[in-house]
Design a protein around this motif. Structure first.
Motif, short mmCIF file in Angstrom:
data_model
loop_
_atom_site.label_atom_id
_atom_site.label_comp_id
_atom_site.label_asym_id
_atom_site.label_seq_id
_atom_site.Cartn_x
_atom_site.Cartn_y
_atom_site.Cartn_z
N LYS A 145 0.84 -1.20 0.00
CA LYS A 145 0.00 0.00 0.00
C LYS A 145 0.88 1.25 0.00
N SER A 146 0.29 2.37 -0.34
CA SER A 146 1.06 3.61 -0.44
C SER A 146 1.25 4.29 0.90
N TYR A 147 0.61 3.77 1.94
CA TYR A 147 0.69 4.41 3.25
C TYR A 147 0.93 3.39 4.35
N ASN A 148 1.21 3.92 5.53
CA ASN A 148 1.38 3.13 6.73
C ASN A 148 0.37 3.65 7.76
N ALA A 149 -0.49 2.81 8.27
CA ALA A 149 -1.61 3.25 9.12
C ALA A 149 -1.21 3.32 10.58
N ILE A 150 -0.32 4.27 10.91
CA ILE A 150 0.02 4.52 12.31
C ILE A 150 -0.13 6.02 12.60
N ASP A 151 0.13 6.41 13.83
CA ASP A 151 0.08 7.82 14.25
C ASP A 151 -1.26 8.48 13.92
N PRO A 152 -2.35 7.96 14.46
CA PRO A 152 -3.67 8.53 14.15
C PRO A 152 -3.86 9.90 14.78
N ASN A 153 -4.60 10.75 14.08
CA ASN A 153 -4.96 12.07 14.62
C ASN A 153 -6.32 12.46 14.06
N LEU A 154 -7.28 12.67 14.96
CA LEU A 154 -8.64 13.02 14.58
C LEU A 154 -8.82 14.53 14.62
N ILE A 155 -9.55 15.07 13.64
CA ILE A 155 -10.00 16.45 13.69
C ILE A 155 -11.45 16.50 13.26
N GLN A 156 -12.25 17.26 13.98
CA GLN A 156 -13.66 17.43 13.64
C GLN A 156 -13.83 18.76 12.93
N VAL A 157 -14.48 18.72 11.77
CA VAL A 157 -14.76 19.93 10.99
C VAL A 157 -16.26 19.97 10.78
N GLY A 158 -16.95 20.81 11.55
CA GLY A 158 -18.41 20.81 11.51
C GLY A 158 -18.92 19.48 12.01
N SER A 159 -19.71 18.81 11.20
CA SER A 159 -20.23 17.49 11.58
C SER A 159 -19.41 16.36 10.97
N THR A 160 -18.27 16.70 10.34
CA THR A 160 -17.42 15.72 9.67
C THR A 160 -16.21 15.39 10.52
N TYR A 161 -15.84 14.10 10.56
CA TYR A 161 -14.65 13.66 11.27
C TYR A 161 -13.62 13.20 10.25
N LEU A 162 -12.40 13.70 10.38
CA LEU A 162 -11.30 13.35 9.48
C LEU A 162 -10.19 12.70 10.28
N GLY A 166 -0.24 8.18 9.16
CA GLY A 166 0.83 7.85 8.22
C GLY A 166 2.22 8.05 8.78
N SER A 167 3.15 7.35 8.14
CA SER A 167 4.55 7.38 8.53
C SER A 167 5.37 6.78 7.39
N PHE A 168 6.39 7.52 6.93
CA PHE A 168 7.27 7.05 5.87
C PHE A 168 6.43 6.58 4.66
N TRP A 169 6.89 5.61 3.88
CA TRP A 169 6.21 5.16 2.66
C TRP A 169 5.70 6.39 1.89
N GLY A 170 4.40 6.57 1.75
CA GLY A 170 3.87 7.75 1.05
C GLY A 170 3.60 8.92 1.97
N ASP A 171 4.07 8.81 3.20
CA ASP A 171 4.00 9.89 4.20
C ASP A 171 2.61 10.06 4.80
N ILE A 172 2.03 11.28 4.80
CA ILE A 172 0.84 11.57 5.59
C ILE A 172 -0.43 11.50 4.73
N PHE A 173 -1.43 10.77 5.23
CA PHE A 173 -2.70 10.59 4.52
C PHE A 173 -3.86 11.03 5.40
N GLN A 174 -5.02 11.15 4.78
CA GLN A 174 -6.24 11.51 5.49
C GLN A 174 -7.39 10.71 4.91
#
Length: 325
Positions: A145-162, A166-174
Motif C-alpha cells: 500500500k502507499s501508506y502506513n496506518a500509524i500515528d492517528p490524529n482526529l480532527i472534527q470539521v463541523g459534523s465531519t470527522y477526518l 501515516g509514517s514514511f512510505w507515502g508519508d501523511i494521509f487523510q
C-alpha cells in the motif's frame, strides 16, 4: 557576513541560541513518547497518554506537574493483532472528547513494518481502568500500500470527522470517517509528502486557529529514535515542521508557499540548547496557558536513550499568521 570585531560573535551566537523558548518545567513522571495531552472538563485535571504497552496514563493538576502515573489505559492490550505485535504494545495515542465520552485512537504495528492498524478505546473519565477497547476502526495497511496506518490524529470539521495518519512510505494521509468509531467506504488521500530521502514524515497533528482562519498541519520530520546507539547526521534528527491551509482536507503550504505534498514544511521547533530531536507533537487549549504545543524530546544533559525522553511543552504565540515557540 564577516564581522571584523570578534566581540560581536557572542551576541550573534547567543541570539541564535535563544531562537526557541525552553520547554516548560516538568516534575514527577516526565518520561513520555508520542504524548497526547488533554484537560478534563469536569475538574480541569490534566491527563497525558504515551506510546508503549497498554498506553501509560499520567495525571497532574498543572502542565508542570507533578505528574503521577495511574497505570495503563488498556492493561490487557488490544483485541487487534498484526504481524509482529499481538496487541500488547500500543502506539501514538490521540485523545479527544466527543459528546460525553473520551475517544482514544491508537496504532498497532511493529518497528519498520508497513503492516499496521488503527484502533479505538473509549472512557467517560479517562482514569486508568475506565477504558473499553472498541477494536479496529477500519483504517489499516499491508505491504504494497502507499501508506502506513500509524500515528492517528482526529480532527472534527463541523459534523465531519477526518482521520490523519501515516509514517514514511507515502508519508501523511487523510480519510473521512463515517462516524468517530468507523472508517466507512471513503478512499484515503495524500495531504503531505516528500520526494527526498527516506520519506521521514510521520506523527501528524492538525488544528484550527480562529485568529487566522487557517488549519495548521504539524508533522514530525526526521529520525525519531535510537539516538544512544546511532546519532543521525546533524539536522536529520526529529523536528516539528508545519504547513497551513484554509481547508482541512488539503492544499497545505509552508511559509514560502511550497506545497506540503511536494516536500514543503517550515520549521516550528527543532534541536536547540539541551533540547534534541523534539517531535511526537500535539496542540491543545489549556485553561491556564492558552494554546499549548506539547511533544517529547531528549534532554542532552540527561541522556539520548528512548527510555530517557521527556515531556516538553510551550505556550504558542503568533507571528504573521504562523505559530511560534
Amino acid at each position: 557576513m564577516f564581522y571584523k570585531s570578534l566581540s560581536l560573535l557572542p551576541l550573534v551566537f547567543g541570539t541564535l541560541a535563544q531562537a526557541y523558548s525552553n520547554p516548560g518545567s516538568c516534575s514527577g513522571t516526565c518520561w513520555t513518547h508520542d504524548p497526547s495531552v488533554i484537560q478534563r472538563t469536569s475538574d480541569n485535571a490534566y491527563f497525558r497518554f504515551s506510546t508503549g504497552s497498554g498506553i501509560e496514563v499520567t495525571k497532574a493538576t498543572s502542565l508542570s506537574g507533578p505528574w503521577t502515573s495511574l497505570g495503563y489505559a488498556l492493561p490487557k492490550g488490544s483485541e487487534i493483532s498484526v504481524s509482529g505485535n499481538s496487541g500488547s504494545d500500543l502506539w501514538a495515542p490521540d485523545v479527544h472528547k466527543i459528546g460525553d465520552q473520551y475517544y482514544m485512537y491508537y496504532a498497532i504495528s511493529s518497528f519498520g513494518s508497513q503492516v499496521s492498524s488503527i484502533g479505538l478505546a473509549t472512557s467517560k473519565t479517562m482514569e486508568a481502568g475506565s477504558w473499553t477497547d472498541q477494536g479496529a476502526i477500519g483504517v489499516s495497511s499491508s505491504a504494497g500500500k502507499s501508506y502506513n496506518a500509524i500515528d492517528p490524529n482526529l480532527i472534527q470539521v463541523g459534523s465531519t470527522y477526518l482521520m490523519n495518519f501515516g509514517s514514511f512510505w507515502g508519508d501523511i494521509f487523510q480519510v473521512p470517517l463515517s462516524r468517530p468509531s468507523a472508517h466507512g467506504s471513503a478512499a484515503s488521500y495524500n495531504i503531505a509528502a516528500t520526494t527526498v530521502g527516506t520519506h521521514a514524515l510521520e506523527g501528524s497533528y492538525m488544528f484550527y486557529y480562529s485568529g487566522t482562519g487557517y488549519y495548521y498541519l504539524l508533522i514530525s520530520n526526521g529520525i525519531c529514535c535510537g539516538y544512544d546507539a546511532t546519532r543521525p547526521a546533524a539536522g536529520a534528527e526529529y523536528k516539528i515542521i508545519m504547513c497551513r491551509s484554509k481547508s482541512a482536507t488539503g492544499s497545505f503550504v509552508d511559509k514560502n508557499g511550497k506545497a506540503c505534498t511536494a516536500g514543503g514544511g517550515s520549521v516550528l521547533l527543532e534541536s536547540h540548547g539541551k533540547v534534541y530531536g523534539p517531535g511526537g507533537q500535539g496542540v491543545f487549549t489549556d485553561s491556564s496557558n492558552g494554546l499549548v504545543l506539547y511533544y517529547h524530546y531528549v534532554d542532552t544533559s540527561v541522556g539520548y536513550a528512548d527510555s530517557q525522553k521527556r515531556f516538553g511543552w510551550n505556550k504558542l504565540s503568533w507571528s504573521s499568521g504562523w505559530p511560534v515557540v
